[in-house]
Scaffold this motif. Structure first.
Motif, PDB file in Angstrom:
ATOM      1  N   ASP A   1       0.817  -1.218   0.000  1.00  0.00           N
ATOM      2  CA  ASP A   1       0.000   0.000   0.000  1.00  0.00           C
ATOM      3  C   ASP A   1       0.846   1.260   0.000  1.00  0.00           C
ATOM      4  OD1 ASP A   1       1.064  -0.345   2.494  1.00  0.00           O
ATOM      5  OD2 ASP A   1      -0.757   0.184   3.605  1.00  0.00           O
ATOM      6  N   ARG A   2       2.067   1.180  -0.555  1.00  0.00           N
ATOM      7  CA  ARG A   2       2.976   2.336  -0.447  1.00  0.00           C
ATOM      8  C   ARG A   2       2.563   3.511  -1.323  1.00  0.00           C
ATOM      9  NH1 ARG A   2       5.517  -1.288  -3.800  1.00  0.00           N
ATOM     10  NH2 ARG A   2       6.653  -0.498  -5.633  1.00  0.00           N
ATOM     11  N   PHE A   3       1.772   3.284  -2.337  1.00  0.00           N
ATOM     12  CA  PHE A   3       1.346   4.375  -3.218  1.00  0.00           C
ATOM     13  C   PHE A   3       0.024   4.963  -2.731  1.00  0.00           C
ATOM     14  CE2 PHE A   3       3.861   1.551  -6.057  1.00  0.00           C
ATOM     15  CZ  PHE A   3       4.905   2.426  -6.303  1.00  0.00           C
ATOM     16  N   PRO A   4      -0.210   6.271  -2.943  1.00  0.00           N
ATOM     17  CA  PRO A   4       0.679   7.208  -3.623  1.00  0.00           C
ATOM     18  C   PRO A   4       1.744   7.762  -2.675  1.00  0.00           C
ATOM     19  CG  PRO A   4      -1.336   8.317  -3.000  1.00  0.00           C
ATOM     20  CD  PRO A   4      -1.491   6.888  -2.567  1.00  0.00           C
ATOM     21  N   LEU A   5       2.938   7.936  -3.207  1.00  0.00           N
ATOM     22  CA  LEU A   5       3.998   8.590  -2.454  1.00  0.00           C
ATOM     23  C   LEU A   5       3.836  10.103  -2.564  1.00  0.00           C
ATOM     24  CD1 LEU A   5       6.989   6.361  -3.624  1.00  0.00           C
ATOM     25  CD2 LEU A   5       5.748   6.208  -1.460  1.00  0.00           C
ATOM     26  N   SER A   6       4.304  10.807  -1.551  1.00  0.00           N
ATOM     27  CA  SER A   6       4.124  12.262  -1.519  1.00  0.00           C
ATOM     28  C   SER A   6       5.430  12.965  -1.857  1.00  0.00           C
ATOM     29  CB  SER A   6       3.649  12.706  -0.133  1.00  0.00           C
ATOM     30  OG  SER A   6       2.430  12.081   0.197  1.00  0.00           O
ATOM     31  N   VAL A   7       5.420  13.722  -2.966  1.00  0.00           N
ATOM     32  CA  VAL A   7       6.578  14.556  -3.301  1.00  0.00           C
ATOM     33  C   VAL A   7       6.620  15.733  -2.349  1.00  0.00           C
ATOM     34  CG1 VAL A   7       7.679  15.966  -5.073  1.00  0.00           C
ATOM     35  CG2 VAL A   7       6.517  13.839  -5.705  1.00  0.00           C
ATOM     36  N   THR A   8       5.481  16.360  -2.175  1.00  0.00           N
ATOM     37  CA  THR A   8       5.302  17.387  -1.140  1.00  0.00           C
ATOM     38  C   THR A   8       3.994  17.091  -0.435  1.00  0.00           C
ATOM     39  OG1 THR A   8       4.142  18.901  -2.625  1.00  0.00           O
ATOM     40  CG2 THR A   8       6.543  19.135  -2.466  1.00  0.00           C
ATOM     41  N   LYS A   9       3.889  17.543   0.801  1.00  0.00           N
ATOM     42  CA  LYS A   9       2.689  17.226   1.583  1.00  0.00           C
ATOM     43  C   LYS A   9       2.462  18.335   2.597  1.00  0.00           C
ATOM     44  CE  LYS A   9       0.683  13.128   3.822  1.00  0.00           C
ATOM     45  NZ  LYS A   9       0.994  11.747   4.275  1.00  0.00           N
ATOM     46  N   SER A  10       1.238  18.828   2.642  1.00  0.00           N
ATOM     47  CA  SER A  10       0.923  19.878   3.612  1.00  0.00           C
ATOM     48  C   SER A  10       0.451  19.235   4.913  1.00  0.00           C
ATOM     49  CB  SER A  10      -0.169  20.795   3.058  1.00  0.00           C
ATOM     50  OG  SER A  10      -1.354  20.064   2.809  1.00  0.00           O
ATOM     51  N   SER A  11       0.930  19.783   6.002  1.00  0.00           N
ATOM     52  CA  SER A  11       0.558  19.278   7.324  1.00  0.00           C
ATOM     53  C   SER A  11       0.419  20.459   8.272  1.00  0.00           C
ATOM     54  CB  SER A  11       1.619  18.306   7.860  1.00  0.00           C
ATOM     55  OG  SER A  11       1.794  17.201   7.006  1.00  0.00           O
ATOM     56  N   SER A  12      -0.204  20.228   9.402  1.00  0.00           N
ATOM     57  CA  SER A  12      -0.279  21.266  10.426  1.00  0.00           C
ATOM     58  C   SER A  12       1.120  21.541  10.977  1.00  0.00           C
ATOM     59  CB  SER A  12      -1.195  20.813  11.565  1.00  0.00           C
ATOM     60  OG  SER A  12      -0.629  19.695  12.243  1.00  0.00           O
ATOM     61  N   PHE A  13       1.281  22.702  11.614  1.00  0.00           N
ATOM     62  CA  PHE A  13       2.594  23.041  12.181  1.00  0.00           C
ATOM     63  C   PHE A  13       3.026  21.982  13.174  1.00  0.00           C
ATOM     64  CE2 PHE A  13       5.017  24.753  15.760  1.00  0.00           C
ATOM     65  CZ  PHE A  13       6.132  25.242  15.095  1.00  0.00           C
ATOM     66  N   TYR A  14       2.089  21.504  13.982  1.00  0.00           N
ATOM     67  CA  TYR A  14       2.439  20.506  14.995  1.00  0.00           C
ATOM     68  C   TYR A  14       2.980  19.240  14.352  1.00  0.00           C
ATOM     69  CZ  TYR A  14       1.745  16.658  18.246  1.00  0.00           C
ATOM     70  OH  TYR A  14       1.919  15.530  18.996  1.00  0.00           O
ATOM     71  N   LEU A  15       2.256  18.687  13.368  1.00  0.00           N
ATOM     72  CA  LEU A  15       2.700  17.448  12.728  1.00  0.00           C
ATOM     73  C   LEU A  15       3.991  17.652  11.948  1.00  0.00           C
ATOM     74  CD1 LEU A  15      -0.666  15.936  11.429  1.00  0.00           C
ATOM     75  CD2 LEU A  15       0.750  15.134  13.335  1.00  0.00           C
ATOM     76  N   ALA A  16       4.079  18.782  11.237  1.00  0.00           N
ATOM     77  CA  ALA A  16       5.268  19.033  10.433  1.00  0.00           C
ATOM     78  C   ALA A  16       6.500  19.190  11.314  1.00  0.00           C
ATOM     79  CB  ALA A  16       5.070  20.288   9.576  1.00  0.00           C
ATOM     80  N   PHE A  17       6.388  19.994  12.367  1.00  0.00           N
ATOM     81  CA  PHE A  17       7.574  20.205  13.203  1.00  0.00           C
ATOM     82  C   PHE A  17       7.890  18.961  14.024  1.00  0.00           C
ATOM     83  CE2 PHE A  17      10.411  21.825  16.410  1.00  0.00           C
ATOM     84  CZ  PHE A  17      11.159  22.743  15.694  1.00  0.00           C
ATOM     85  N   PHE A  18       6.853  18.247  14.442  1.00  0.00           N
ATOM     86  CA  PHE A  18       7.097  16.997  15.171  1.00  0.00           C
ATOM     87  C   PHE A  18       7.898  16.032  14.305  1.00  0.00           C
ATOM     88  CE2 PHE A  18       6.092  12.852  16.993  1.00  0.00           C
ATOM     89  CZ  PHE A  18       6.224  13.109  18.352  1.00  0.00           C
ATOM     90  N   SER A  19       7.601  16.013  13.012  1.00  0.00           N
ATOM     91  CA  SER A  19       8.314  15.098  12.113  1.00  0.00           C
ATOM     92  C   SER A  19       9.726  15.573  11.823  1.00  0.00           C
ATOM     93  CB  SER A  19       7.551  14.941  10.801  1.00  0.00           C
ATOM     94  OG  SER A  19       7.584  16.137  10.043  1.00  0.00           O
ATOM     95  N   ILE A  20       9.932  16.894  11.695  1.00  0.00           N
ATOM     96  CA  ILE A  20      11.279  17.363  11.344  1.00  0.00           C
ATOM     97  C   ILE A  20      12.203  17.411  12.558  1.00  0.00           C
ATOM     98  CG2 ILE A  20      10.404  18.707   9.399  1.00  0.00           C
ATOM     99  CD1 ILE A  20      10.969  21.230  11.028  1.00  0.00           C
ATOM    100  N   THR A  21      11.644  17.194  13.768  1.00  0.00           N
ATOM    101  CA  THR A  21      12.563  17.060  14.906  1.00  0.00           C
ATOM    102  C   THR A  21      13.460  15.842  14.738  1.00  0.00           C
ATOM    103  OG1 THR A  21      10.854  15.859  16.154  1.00  0.00           O
ATOM    104  CG2 THR A  21      11.067  18.220  16.580  1.00  0.00           C
ATOM    105  N   ASN A  22      13.001  14.848  13.954  1.00  0.00           N
ATOM    106  CA  ASN A  22      13.855  13.679  13.709  1.00  0.00           C
ATOM    107  C   ASN A  22      15.142  14.060  12.988  1.00  0.00           C
ATOM    108  OD1 ASN A  22      11.984  11.895  14.907  1.00  0.00           O
ATOM    109  ND2 ASN A  22      10.832  11.733  13.002  1.00  0.00           N
ATOM    110  N   PRO A  23      15.072  14.747  11.820  1.00  0.00           N
ATOM    111  CA  PRO A  23      16.333  15.169  11.193  1.00  0.00           C
ATOM    112  C   PRO A  23      17.085  16.215  11.998  1.00  0.00           C
ATOM    113  CG  PRO A  23      14.436  15.952   9.919  1.00  0.00           C
ATOM    114  CD  PRO A  23      13.919  14.978  10.927  1.00  0.00           C
TER     115      PRO A  23
END
Length: 456
Positions: A214-236
């Motif tokens: 079920d890997r498709f569709p893959l997201s080239v870009t994806k909009s998210s809320s600030f909370y979800l986006a920043f929560f995810s980029i804390t990993n990098p």
């Protein structure tokens, strides 16, 4: 930042005779005043590391279990934004590494972030930054113990209580952190680096051979809320958070002026490996990729990847607990023969500190159900400053005291602007990271995702 004068006094005030243009003393003078001093006749020799072995230590410490969360970050923000963030943070971390190395060469007496804090902010700064270093190192050790727990559970099919896996993993972590000098750990770090590299390759091969249906569709870009986006980029963001160790590593180098070579190797390897691993794993495992990513692999490939990665988890945890103990040990015995001689008091204290740091990491990992969230808070409060923000403050401090004060900042306006941006970036990561971590805790409790202390 008015405490630079006191530090400069150890070199005789303003550097107007025999010092390099950068303000750093020549190598001979450096070894006269650094934390370990001249080591002729010492029983324990600390300054033995080459820049190559320091680069190995840096890679072993930074490129570890944190990278296993990067594919899930791409699932939240998309491939292109995720890649941009990973590459930008790698370049940014290289720049802040350069600032830290310059500061260390300018102030040889600095052994840890606590010493740097004294130069910037006085006694209060020393205690706050030293405390933060110890807290983050212990939490990071606990994070590696949890990674070991997951690996051992995957290998055995979860036959034992999770707390037992953590305890089993704590024992070798403690043993490997016991050597007094980093030279011994540097040789252990060689197989550690090889293991995480091969584990990553095995993981990518396993994902390509058994992609998620079920890997498709893959997201080239994806909009998210600030909370979800920043929560995810804390990993990098926190996958590069190893700068709090740099001063301690450089202090044990034979030729500290080569430290930036090690930093270039680290950041080049980490950025490239992170980018390739994150994209390949996300492309084959899709938006449902787990964190850690190895857990989304087919069973035999997950076991292979986790098994190969175990040496890295062990040594990274050992480096963190060694760092926490080394900071306190050096603080206790600085300028004392117990630091460099085989004394009963010296070895007893060192043993107690190593046991305490590893025991604290174990207790936190098994007794605190929200420990993974607390790691995020500790990283936001301290690692955000150690890796990013404080580097700018170091440059502003030294350029002010070595030059013409504010006039130097105006004359070097590009570098000043970058330094100020670095400070502001550290503040933003600190505040935002703390916010999303605290919110993550509240949502975990609300959704019933928090387990019990000492749970199996």
């Amino acid at each position: 930042m008015g405490h630079g004068r006191a530090a400069e006094g150890r070199f005789g005030g303003k550097y107007d005779g025999g010092y390099e243009e950068s303000g750093a003393p020549p190598l001979a003078a450096y070894h006269d005043v650094d934390v370990f001093g001249r080591e002729e006749g010492h029983q324990i020799i600390y300054k033995t590391l080459s820049w190559k072995m320091v680069s190995v230590l840096m890679i072993a410490e930074i490129v570890s279990n944190g990278m296993l969360s990067l594919p899930s970050s791409l699932a939240v923000v998309g491939i292109v934004p995720g890649l941009i963030i990973i590459i930008f943070l790698g370049i940014f971390a290289t720049y802040t590494s350069w600032l830290l190395v310059k500061f260390k060469l300018r102030h040889p007496e600095v052994h840890s972030m606590g010493d740097a804090g004294y130069i910037l902010f006085g006694p209060v700064g020393r205690e706050v930054l030293a405390f933060g270093t110890i807290v983050f190192a212990v939490f990071a050790t606990g994070g590696q113990l949890l990674a070991g727990q997951i690996a051992l559970s995957a290998l055995s099919g979860g036959r034992l209580c999770l707390m037992l896996y953590t305890g089993i993993f704590t024992i070798p972590t403690l043993i490997f952190s016991f050597p007094r000098t980093l030279d011994k750990l540097s040789w252990l770090s060689v197989p550690s680096v090889i293991s995480i590299l091969i584990a990553g390759i095995v993981g990518m091969i396993g994902a390509s051979l058994h992609p998620a249906e079920d890997r498709f569709p893959l997201s080239v870009t994806k909009s998210s809320s600030f909370y979800l986006a920043f929560f995810s980029i804390t990993n990098p963001v926190f996958s590069y958070a190893g700068h709090f160790l740099f001063f301690i590593l450089i202090s044990e180098m034979k030729h500290p002026q080569d430290a930036m070579k090690a930093a270039y190797v680290l950041q080049g390897f980490a950025t490239t490996f992170y980018a390739v691993f994150a994209v390949v794993m996300y492309v084959y495992l899709g938006n449902s990729v787990a964190s850690p990513a190895f857990s989304s692999l087919e069973t035999k490939w997950a076991k292979a990847a986790y098994g190969i990665a175990i040496p890295n988890f062990l040594i990274a945890g050992s480096l963190y607990s060694h760092t926490a103990a080394k900071l306190l040990f050096t603080r206790f015995f600085r300028n004392s023969h117990h630091l460099y001689s085989h004394t009963v008091l010296g070895w007893s204290t060192w043993t107690i500190l190593i046991v305490i740091m590893n025991a604290l990491a174990f207790i936190l990992a098994v007794a605190v159900p929200i420990f993974s969230y607390l790691i995020g808070i500790a990283a936001s409060l301290f690692a955000a400053w150690y890796t990013y923000g404080l580097a700018g403050a170091f440059w502003l401090h030294d350029s002010y005291h070595d030059g013409d004060g504010v006039r130097t900042w105006r004359r070097k306006w590009v570098q000043s602007s970058l330094a100020i941006f670095t400070v502001l970036a550290g503040a933003f990561i600190c505040v935002s990271g703390t916010y999303v971590s605290v919110r993550g805790i509240t949502e975990a409790y609300r959704n019933g995702l928090v387990g019990e202390p000492f749970a199996c």
